[in-house]
Design a protein around this motif. Sequence first.
Motif, PDB file in Angstrom:
ATOM      1  N   GLY A  28       0.807  -1.221   0.000  1.00 45.35           N
ATOM      2  CA  GLY A  28       0.000   0.000   0.000  1.00 45.35           C
ATOM      3  C   GLY A  28       0.833   1.260   0.000  1.00 45.35           C
ATOM      4  N   THR A  32       0.293  10.237   0.655  1.00 45.09           N
ATOM      5  CA  THR A  32      -0.872  11.119   0.602  1.00 45.09           C
ATOM      6  C   THR A  32      -0.504  12.525   0.116  1.00 45.09           C
ATOM      7  N   ALA A  59       1.747   3.794  10.003  1.00 40.57           N
ATOM      8  CA  ALA A  59       2.247   3.352   8.684  1.00 40.57           C
ATOM      9  C   ALA A  59       2.745   4.612   8.004  1.00 40.57           C
ATOM     10  N   GLU A  82       7.146   2.278  10.333  1.00 35.01           N
ATOM     11  CA  GLU A  82       7.153   2.018   8.888  1.00 35.01           C
ATOM     12  C   GLU A  82       7.814   0.654   8.654  1.00 35.01           C
ATOM     13  N   ASP A 104       6.488  -3.718  12.025  1.00 40.87           N
ATOM     14  CA  ASP A 104       5.186  -4.101  11.480  1.00 40.87           C
ATOM     15  C   ASP A 104       4.119  -3.775  12.521  1.00 40.87           C
TER      16      ASP A 104
HETATM   17  C1  LIG Z   1      -0.471   4.228   2.035  1.00 37.22           C
HETATM   18  S1  LIG Z   1       1.213   4.403   2.552  1.00 37.22           S
HETATM   19  C2  LIG Z   1       1.004   5.833   3.528  1.00 37.22           C
HETATM   20  C3  LIG Z   1       2.232   6.449   3.985  1.00 37.22           C
HETATM   21  C4  LIG Z   1       2.043   7.795   4.699  1.00 37.22           C
HETATM   22  N1  LIG Z   1       1.288   7.610   5.925  1.00 37.22           N
HETATM   23  C5  LIG Z   1       1.361   8.786   3.799  1.00 37.22           C
HETATM   24  O1  LIG Z   1       0.133   8.977   3.977  1.00 37.22           O
HETATM   25  O2  LIG Z   1       1.972   9.345   2.913  1.00 37.22           O
HETATM   26  C6  LIG Z   1       1.345   3.079   3.663  1.00 37.22           C
HETATM   27  C7  LIG Z   1       2.713   2.837   4.226  1.00 37.22           C
HETATM   28  O3  LIG Z   1       2.590   1.810   5.198  1.00 37.22           O
HETATM   29  C8  LIG Z   1       3.696   0.934   5.132  1.00 37.22           C
HETATM   30  N2  LIG Z   1       3.230  -0.337   5.697  1.00 37.22           N
HETATM   31  C9  LIG Z   1       2.557  -1.334   5.065  1.00 37.22           C
HETATM   32  N3  LIG Z   1       2.258  -2.312   5.929  1.00 37.22           N
HETATM   33  C10 LIG Z   1       2.726  -1.920   7.133  1.00 37.22           C
HETATM   34  C11 LIG Z   1       2.729  -2.512   8.418  1.00 37.22           C
HETATM   35  N4  LIG Z   1       2.136  -3.704   8.618  1.00 37.22           N
HETATM   36  N5  LIG Z   1       3.305  -1.855   9.433  1.00 37.22           N
HETATM   37  C12 LIG Z   1       3.870  -0.634   9.229  1.00 37.22           C
HETATM   38  N6  LIG Z   1       3.923  -0.030   8.033  1.00 37.22           N
HETATM   39  C13 LIG Z   1       3.340  -0.652   6.997  1.00 37.22           C
HETATM   40  C14 LIG Z   1       4.059   0.906   3.666  1.00 37.22           C
HETATM   41  O4  LIG Z   1       5.417   0.550   3.490  1.00 37.22           O
HETATM   42  C15 LIG Z   1       3.743   2.335   3.240  1.00 37.22           C
HETATM   43  O5  LIG Z   1       4.875   3.149   3.350  1.00 37.22           O
END
Ligand SMILES: C[S@@+](CC[C@H](N)C(=O)[O-])C[C@H]1O[C@@H](n2cnc3c(N)ncnc32)[C@H](O)[C@@H]1O
Length: 525
Positions: A28, A32, A59, A82, A104
């Motif tokens: 994902g 944003t 995340a 992250e 995670d």
């Molecule tokens: C949709 S992006 C959003 C990033 C940021 N919050 C933004 O809005 O720009 C989601 C982020 O969550 C990270 N991610 C995915 N699964 C995760 C997990 N289980 N735990 C922590 N981070 C995670 C991904 O690597 C990605 O960078």
Amino acid sequence: MARTLDTPELDEERLVHQFPGIDRKAVGAFYTPAPIVERTLALALSHLGDGPLTVVDPACGAGAFLAAAARHRPDARLCGLELDAGVAHLCQARVPGADVRVGDALRGGLEPLLAGTPEGHAELWVGNPPYNGTSAVLKDAACYARLRALVPLAMPPGTSLRDDFAFFLLVAMKRLTARPGVLAFITPASLLESFIYAPLRHALLDALHLREVVDLGPGIFTGTQVRTCITVWTSRSGADAPAPRHEHKGVGQCFTPEPPEWRLSPIAREAAALDADWRARGEPLTTLIPVSLPGVKTRFDELLVDADRERLLARLHAFCAATQDTLEDFAREYHLEPALLPKLRALKKGPALEVDASHVRPFFRYGGARHRGALPPEAKAFCYLDRRLIPRGDHRLRGPYDPHQDAVKLLFNVRELPLSAALLEEPGCVHDHRHARFAPLYVPQRIRDEGLGITRGARSRDSLGPLVPNLSPRGSAWAQGLGGPEAAFRAVMRFLNGAPVQRVWAPAFGASRVVPVPLEGPLPE
Ligand SMILES: C[S@@+](CC[C@H](N)C(=O)[O-])C[C@H]1O[C@@H](n2cnc3c(N)ncnc32)[C@H](O)[C@@H]1O
């Protein structure tokens, strides 16, 4: 460098491209855009006082939210988690004052981070958690069980927890039931209305106060069409909270989420009236037409489906004749990608296969709303419907019952927009398209009266009884007045595709309810 990174105009999309190794869909990784971050934060902060604050983005990606939070609340503690170490590093460089960790969030990564929140701090959970359709958590039974336990409610058939964003909401919900704070996430708008998330919505509404919903529509994230929304929730205080406010395209109104769907958006009065009227005068579609099945999923269309019947048979003959040693030659000759070889090898395991021409069936590639009313000739192909080559459950053959055999089937979808229906008047199978189902016009009596479950123990087709119209008792009586079961199927098809369903009922209820079909008075079209 840090100064340029900190400007609100930063192109978040550009940051993702710094990490070409990331499987963007799986994790994902869609960052944003700044205006949406600003909007979300402004909404969230309006529900917080000026007291001590810890901001958590579970995340955090490249830090869009943490960087903005640092500008709006320079006094706040900032925490980010992250999954990807390189991305976390970039986030840390961008927001040097934040505590950014790699981990995670769904598997214990948050606990050490959250342990640092001082007593007396409210927490603001903010961000855009990953959405991926099917979370990797589903393959980890212990982790899933832990997260599932956060919804202390039954999960009726058709509902589930599937997507990462749902698990992130639950983790935040749990935290904010134990301490004061605000939750403001951007998620797919399926959270607002989809039937599968009714228990999730119910659990969230029980645990927190919903304050704001902003339907952002589709296309906010570059390269995707997913419809998204902002929801803002506050931890429950003793006092009653005012009704939540919903906004779409600049129009705002307050609403009250109601069972059984607990939708997080208002329902147009006209749609509610229509639904109540049709319900009072009729039956839900799946009661009126009691037997329907999802379409066929071959799981291997490259081998088992072809627009040309003879070519399909020739390919199957060659496949059956091939040995493990010659499978590669077979794949090359029939233009099957080398990546498909493991699938071919797996199918070859077990007793030798022989081609049976009776397994070749017409196969209609139903395309939902593209094929409203009737399927065009180009939708017709052929498939090789062999129980040994298609996983159980996906061929839809049920014991001695073959639901594909007869002509005339109503194709329709439930709880999936856009709603659409078509009548198929030739024998054959229907391709699985989103949530589409097919209902044969005639079905064995015991299946109609007792359900498809009885096919499990049935030894012969005869034991299932004679063919009868696939209609409820009330539906059968109604059909008589229309000229018979086929006329009734046709009328239902026109009703489902007609303006009252499409323009009024479906936008309000299409994703969450089975449409009621009014059986007294003329059927609206
Ligand atoms: C949709 S992006 C959003 C990033 C940021 N919050 C933004 O809005 O720009 C989601 C982020 O969550 C990270 N991610 C995915 N699964 C995760 C997990 N289980 N735990 C922590 N981070 C995670 C991904 O690597 C990605 O960078």
